[in-house]
Design an enzyme around this catalytic site. Structure first.
Site, PDB file in Angstrom:
ATOM      1  N   GLY A  67     -11.645 -24.040  81.506  1.00 54.69           N
ATOM      2  CA  GLY A  67     -11.604 -23.107  82.618  1.00 54.69           C
ATOM      3  C   GLY A  67     -12.336 -21.816  82.264  1.00 54.69           C
ATOM      4  O   GLY A  67     -12.636 -21.539  81.097  1.00 54.69           O
ATOM      5  N   GLY A 115      -9.879 -27.592  80.490  1.00 60.46           N
ATOM      6  CA  GLY A 115     -10.046 -28.091  81.852  1.00 60.46           C
ATOM      7  C   GLY A 115     -11.022 -29.241  81.966  1.00 60.46           C
ATOM      8  O   GLY A 115     -10.932 -30.048  82.899  1.00 60.46           O
ATOM      9  N   GLU A 138      -6.177 -24.499  73.371  1.00 60.09           N
ATOM     10  CA  GLU A 138      -5.508 -23.352  73.995  1.00 60.09           C
ATOM     11  C   GLU A 138      -4.774 -22.441  73.006  1.00 60.09           C
ATOM     12  O   GLU A 138      -4.688 -21.230  73.228  1.00 60.09           O
ATOM     13  CB  GLU A 138      -4.530 -23.849  75.068  1.00 60.09           C
ATOM     14  CG  GLU A 138      -5.191 -24.312  76.352  1.00 60.09           C
ATOM     15  CD  GLU A 138      -5.879 -25.662  76.227  1.00 60.09           C
ATOM     16  OE1 GLU A 138      -6.680 -26.002  77.112  1.00 60.09           O
ATOM     17  OE2 GLU A 138      -5.612 -26.375  75.227  1.00 60.09           O
ATOM     18  N   ASP A 146      -2.653 -27.425  78.705  1.00 63.26           N
ATOM     19  CA  ASP A 146      -2.291 -27.648  80.101  1.00 63.26           C
ATOM     20  C   ASP A 146      -3.144 -28.776  80.654  1.00 63.26           C
ATOM     21  O   ASP A 146      -3.566 -29.651  79.910  1.00 63.26           O
ATOM     22  CB  ASP A 146      -2.420 -26.347  80.901  1.00 63.26           C
ATOM     23  CG  ASP A 146      -3.851 -25.822  80.979  1.00 63.26           C
ATOM     24  OD1 ASP A 146      -4.689 -26.215  80.141  1.00 63.26           O
ATOM     25  OD2 ASP A 146      -4.146 -25.011  81.892  1.00 63.26           O
TER      26      ASP A 146
END
Length: 353
Positions: A67, A115, A138, A146
């Site tokens: 992301g 992502g 992350e 995530d």
């Protein structure tokens, strides 16, 4: 079908091709891109002429680096909540990819992180190459895996997924296959021919068969020789004990891993360990995504995500000031708070516990 040039759409034969098109940003996902992909899948699902979907990344460096974390930093600093809206739509897209009724072919060439894993590794035909580097990095920015990453890593053999979740280390094609993050190895030189062949598929059943014709033996895995100490050390109950076990192995690779973990956000490490273990018990992707949404929202409210992005991306000093700064100062209550239901703000893919 799409006015947004950051996701290019074109149809060849019966194949819809989605190309993430921000090569200078290593195709990092924006909210607009997430919406564009979702809209494209909606139309592809309804179009009987579309047999399958292929997703790839523009440029030579990779499918997607994750992301757009710079925007998350700016959002948090300005006191806005646009990042929460982005995560909501992104995680719903991840679930949609997993249940998409037509073959979804992900060309996971080059860098595939965060992502990028979410828009690829939940598909049913996942292709890696000798250039693939797959990771959920992350913890390096004070965040927690995530986009369904806790579900994927929780399902990896032994404690390999725990190792990858805590360290954020990338794996090569062979290890991605071994960890269940990919299905097929295709040399990068064969990708153009594979894409051309896929466009000639007239039935869904032909897609996997076609990919199979272009596969080759994967390079040697890198994690296999470390499996014994990984399984032993990461079976510990706490992050502190994991690091202690790593340190006491006497093995250079394990000791180096311990040192690298000690440099990461203590809160991120403890929440990540709990998230992966809870995801194993949850059993399904959608329940894991609901859990990840709670964790992401809590992390957005905290200190370490903003500080981690500042240190790595904004100021690039690589000297984050975590708060709390020590593992022993992160309490069980601090960890548990990340998993508390959000009430009316839930993602809502699966009933809350």
């Amino acid at each position: 079908m799409n006015d947004d040039e950051s996701v290019l759409l074109h149809t060849e034969g019966h194949m819809l091709h989605l190309t993430l098109n921000r090569p200078r940003a290593l195709n990092a996902l924006t909210h607009t891109m997430v919406r564009s992909i979702d809209e494209a899948l909606t139309q592809a699902d309804a179009d009987a002429a579309v047999v399958a979907v292929v997703i790839s990344g523009a440029g030579e460096r990779g499918l997607c680096a994750g992301g757009d974390i710079r925007s998350i930093y700016q959002d948090a600093r300005a006191g806005r909540r646009a990042s929460v809206d982005f995560w909501r739509d992104e995680y719903l897209l991840n679930a949609r990819v997993a249940r998409f009724p037509k073959p979804y072919v992900a060309l996971m060439d080059g860098i595939v992180m965060g992502g990028g894993v979410g828009v690829s590794a939940h598909g049913d035909v996942r292709v890696v190459t000798e250039r693939s580097r797959v990771a959920m990095p992350e913890t390096g920015i004070g965040f927690v895996p995530d986009v369904g990453g806790t579900h994927l890593l929780g399902a990896a053999p032994g404690e390999l997924g725990t190792h990858l979740a805590l360290t954020g280390k990338p794996v090569n094609a062979a290890d991605a296959l071994a960890c269940g993050l990919a299905d097929h190895f295709v040399p990068s030189a064969r990708l153009p021919d594979l894409v051309a062949a896929l466009s000639r598929c007239a039935e869904p059943a032909e897609v996997t068969e076609t990919v199979g014709r272009y596969t080759a033996p994967a390079p040697a895995p890198e994690l296999a020789e470390h499996r014994a100490w990984i399984d032993d050390c990461y079976a510990a109950d706490t992050v502190e004990e994991i690091i202690d076990r790593l340190t006491r192995t006497g093995l250079p690779a394990a000791e180096e891993t311990a040192r690298s973990l000690l440099a990461l956000s203590p809160t991120s490490l403890k929440v990540t360990l709990e998230a992966v273990r809870r995801a194993r018990r949850l059993g399904g992707l959608e329940a894991a995504l609901d859990q990840e949404f709670r964790v992401s929202c809590r992390a957005f409210e905290g200190h370490d995500l903003v500080e981690g992005v500042r240190a790595r991306i904004i100021d690039k000093d690589r000297d984050p000031k975590w708060n709390p700064a020590r593992l022993g100062d992160v309490t069980e209550a601090d960890v548990a708070r990340h998993f508390e239901p959000l009430g009316a703000g839930e993602l809502g893919l699966h009933p809350a516990p």
